[in-house]
Design a protein around this motif. Structure first.
Motif, PDB file in Angstrom:
ATOM      1  N   VAL A 283       0.826  -1.207   0.000  1.00 36.85           N
ATOM      2  CA  VAL A 283       0.000   0.000   0.000  1.00 36.85           C
ATOM      3  C   VAL A 283       0.860   1.257   0.000  1.00 36.85           C
ATOM      4  O   VAL A 283       1.850   1.328   0.719  1.00 36.85           O
ATOM      5  CB  VAL A 283      -0.937  -0.022   1.234  1.00 36.85           C
ATOM      6  N   THR A 284       0.450   2.239  -0.814  1.00 35.84           N
ATOM      7  CA  THR A 284       1.132   3.530  -0.837  1.00 35.84           C
ATOM      8  C   THR A 284       0.104   4.653  -0.683  1.00 35.84           C
ATOM      9  O   THR A 284      -1.098   4.442  -0.826  1.00 35.84           O
ATOM     10  CB  THR A 284       1.919   3.740  -2.144  1.00 35.84           C
ATOM     11  N   VAL A 285       0.598   5.846  -0.411  1.00 36.92           N
ATOM     12  CA  VAL A 285      -0.256   7.017  -0.196  1.00 36.92           C
ATOM     13  C   VAL A 285      -1.163   7.242  -1.404  1.00 36.92           C
ATOM     14  O   VAL A 285      -0.721   7.145  -2.547  1.00 36.92           O
ATOM     15  CB  VAL A 285       0.603   8.278   0.066  1.00 36.92           C
ATOM     16  N   GLY A 286      -2.421   7.545  -1.124  1.00 39.04           N
ATOM     17  CA  GLY A 286      -3.378   7.877  -2.169  1.00 39.04           C
ATOM     18  C   GLY A 286      -4.180   6.707  -2.685  1.00 39.04           C
ATOM     19  O   GLY A 286      -5.180   6.903  -3.380  1.00 39.04           O
ATOM     20  N   GLU A 287      -3.768   5.482  -2.387  1.00 34.26           N
ATOM     21  CA  GLU A 287      -4.483   4.323  -2.910  1.00 34.26           C
ATOM     22  C   GLU A 287      -5.832   4.148  -2.217  1.00 34.26           C
ATOM     23  O   GLU A 287      -5.959   4.367  -1.019  1.00 34.26           O
ATOM     24  CB  GLU A 287      -3.646   3.052  -2.759  1.00 34.26           C
ATOM     25  N   PRO A 288      -6.859   3.751  -2.992  1.00 33.72           N
ATOM     26  CA  PRO A 288      -8.177   3.525  -2.408  1.00 33.72           C
ATOM     27  C   PRO A 288      -8.237   2.155  -1.743  1.00 33.72           C
ATOM     28  O   PRO A 288      -7.824   1.153  -2.331  1.00 33.72           O
ATOM     29  CB  PRO A 288      -9.106   3.591  -3.620  1.00 33.72           C
ATOM     30  N   LEU A 289      -8.731   2.125  -0.498  1.00 33.03           N
ATOM     31  CA  LEU A 289      -8.807   0.872   0.258  1.00 33.03           C
ATOM     32  C   LEU A 289     -10.185   0.683   0.867  1.00 33.03           C
ATOM     33  O   LEU A 289     -10.946   1.630   1.035  1.00 33.03           O
ATOM     34  CB  LEU A 289      -7.801   0.866   1.409  1.00 33.03           C
ATOM     35  N   VAL A 290     -10.448  -0.564   1.240  1.00 38.09           N
ATOM     36  CA  VAL A 290     -11.576  -0.921   2.089  1.00 38.09           C
ATOM     37  C   VAL A 290     -10.951  -1.525   3.347  1.00 38.09           C
ATOM     38  O   VAL A 290     -10.206  -2.504   3.264  1.00 38.09           O
ATOM     39  CB  VAL A 290     -12.502  -1.948   1.409  1.00 38.09           C
ATOM     40  N   VAL A 291     -11.214  -0.916   4.505  1.00 34.42           N
ATOM     41  CA  VAL A 291     -10.632  -1.366   5.771  1.00 34.42           C
ATOM     42  C   VAL A 291     -11.758  -1.891   6.657  1.00 34.42           C
ATOM     43  O   VAL A 291     -12.763  -1.214   6.859  1.00 34.42           O
ATOM     44  CB  VAL A 291      -9.894  -0.205   6.483  1.00 34.42           C
ATOM     45  N   HIS A 292     -11.585  -3.091   7.176  1.00 37.45           N
ATOM     46  CA  HIS A 292     -12.563  -3.693   8.083  1.00 37.45           C
ATOM     47  C   HIS A 292     -11.839  -4.010   9.391  1.00 37.45           C
ATOM     48  O   HIS A 292     -10.766  -4.610   9.374  1.00 37.45           O
ATOM     49  CB  HIS A 292     -13.132  -4.980   7.470  1.00 37.45           C
ATOM     50  N   GLY A 293     -12.396  -3.575  10.508  1.00 35.82           N
ATOM     51  CA  GLY A 293     -11.734  -3.845  11.772  1.00 35.82           C
ATOM     52  C   GLY A 293     -12.511  -3.332  12.967  1.00 35.82           C
ATOM     53  O   GLY A 293     -13.656  -2.891  12.865  1.00 35.82           O
ATOM     54  N   ARG A 294     -11.849  -3.394  14.129  1.00 37.93           N
ATOM     55  CA  ARG A 294     -12.438  -2.984  15.407  1.00 37.93           C
ATOM     56  C   ARG A 294     -12.258  -1.485  15.603  1.00 37.93           C
ATOM     57  O   ARG A 294     -11.143  -0.973  15.542  1.00 37.93           O
ATOM     58  CB  ARG A 294     -11.774  -3.726  16.554  1.00 37.93           C
ATOM     59  N   LEU A 295     -13.370  -0.808  15.875  1.00 39.26           N
ATOM     60  CA  LEU A 295     -13.343   0.632  16.097  1.00 39.26           C
ATOM     61  C   LEU A 295     -12.982   0.920  17.543  1.00 39.26           C
ATOM     62  O   LEU A 295     -13.511   0.284  18.462  1.00 39.26           O
ATOM     63  CB  LEU A 295     -14.725   1.222  15.778  1.00 39.26           C
ATOM     64  N   ARG A 296     -12.064   1.867  17.735  1.00 42.97           N
ATOM     65  CA  ARG A 296     -11.701   2.328  19.078  1.00 42.97           C
ATOM     66  C   ARG A 296     -11.717   3.850  19.067  1.00 42.97           C
ATOM     67  O   ARG A 296     -11.100   4.465  18.212  1.00 42.97           O
ATOM     68  CB  ARG A 296     -10.308   1.846  19.476  1.00 42.97           C
ATOM     69  N   VAL A 297     -12.434   4.410  20.016  1.00 45.39           N
ATOM     70  CA  VAL A 297     -12.461   5.868  20.167  1.00 45.39           C
ATOM     71  C   VAL A 297     -11.807   6.181  21.501  1.00 45.39           C
ATOM     72  O   VAL A 297     -12.150   5.588  22.530  1.00 45.39           O
ATOM     73  CB  VAL A 297     -13.911   6.406  20.142  1.00 45.39           C
ATOM     74  N   ARG A 298     -10.828   7.085  21.476  1.00 48.24           N
ATOM     75  CA  ARG A 298     -10.127   7.429  22.721  1.00 48.24           C
ATOM     76  C   ARG A 298     -10.014   8.935  22.832  1.00 48.24           C
ATOM     77  O   ARG A 298      -9.983   9.640  21.825  1.00 48.24           O
ATOM     78  CB  ARG A 298      -8.753   6.761  22.787  1.00 48.24           C
ATOM     79  N   GLU A 299      -9.982   9.391  24.067  1.00 46.03           N
ATOM     80  CA  GLU A 299      -9.814  10.816  24.336  1.00 46.03           C
ATOM     81  C   GLU A 299      -8.524  11.015  25.112  1.00 46.03           C
ATOM     82  O   GLU A 299      -8.190  10.221  25.987  1.00 46.03           O
ATOM     83  CB  GLU A 299     -10.995  11.359  25.137  1.00 46.03           C
TER      84      GLU A 299
END
Length: 148
Positions: free
Chosen positions: A69-85
């Protein structure tokens, strides 16, 4: 524990950084997803706000990501969402709370609605070995492409 799984379509916003850790190799990069909607009044597509995520991929997925993968490439990412403050500790905005959204990737692939890819099955190897076998992207004149 209940994980929140998400699938996000977007573009690679930064270089993929790969490093070895005690828990195995990890690849990290920033990922940008911009909503698009049809503006009926003007009859054009318009971009909405862009959301940025930090994507982490561990072990073999991380090594393969770093090699593929390089900058600018279109991807589909599937994974666990984490929100942190976090609270900032220095600089002008000292004491401000900031929210970060991370995705621990389970699966990642190129968005084939926006281009082509040539898959190569890999063995157990790091990004340096995978990069050594990487060929340039296929061109429109490439005889391996199937045309209808």
């Amino acid at each position: 524990m209940h994980d929140t799984l998400v699938t996000v379509v977007g573009n690679v916003a930064t270089n993929v950084e790969y490093r070895e850790t005690a828990g195995g190799g990890v690849a990290r990069f920033r990922f940008a997803a911009t909503t698009r909607r049809w503006d009926r009044e003007r009859s054009v597509w318009t971009d909405g706000p862009t959301s940025f995520y930090t994507v982490s991929a561990w072990r073999q997925l991380g090594a393969n990501l770093a090699a593929s993968v390089t900058v600018g490439e279109p991807l589909v990412v599937h994974g666990r969402l984490r929100v942190r403050e976090e609270t900032t500790g220095d600089g002008q905005g000292q004491g401000q709370r900031r929210t970060f959204v991370d995705i621990d990737a389970v699966a990642v692939g190129h968005d084939l609605a926006r281009g082509t890819a040539a898959f190569r099955r890999g063995g157990k190897r790091g990004p340096e070995q995978a990069m050594a076998g990487r060929s340039e992207p296929a061109s429109a004149e490439d005889p391996r492409l199937v045309r209808s």
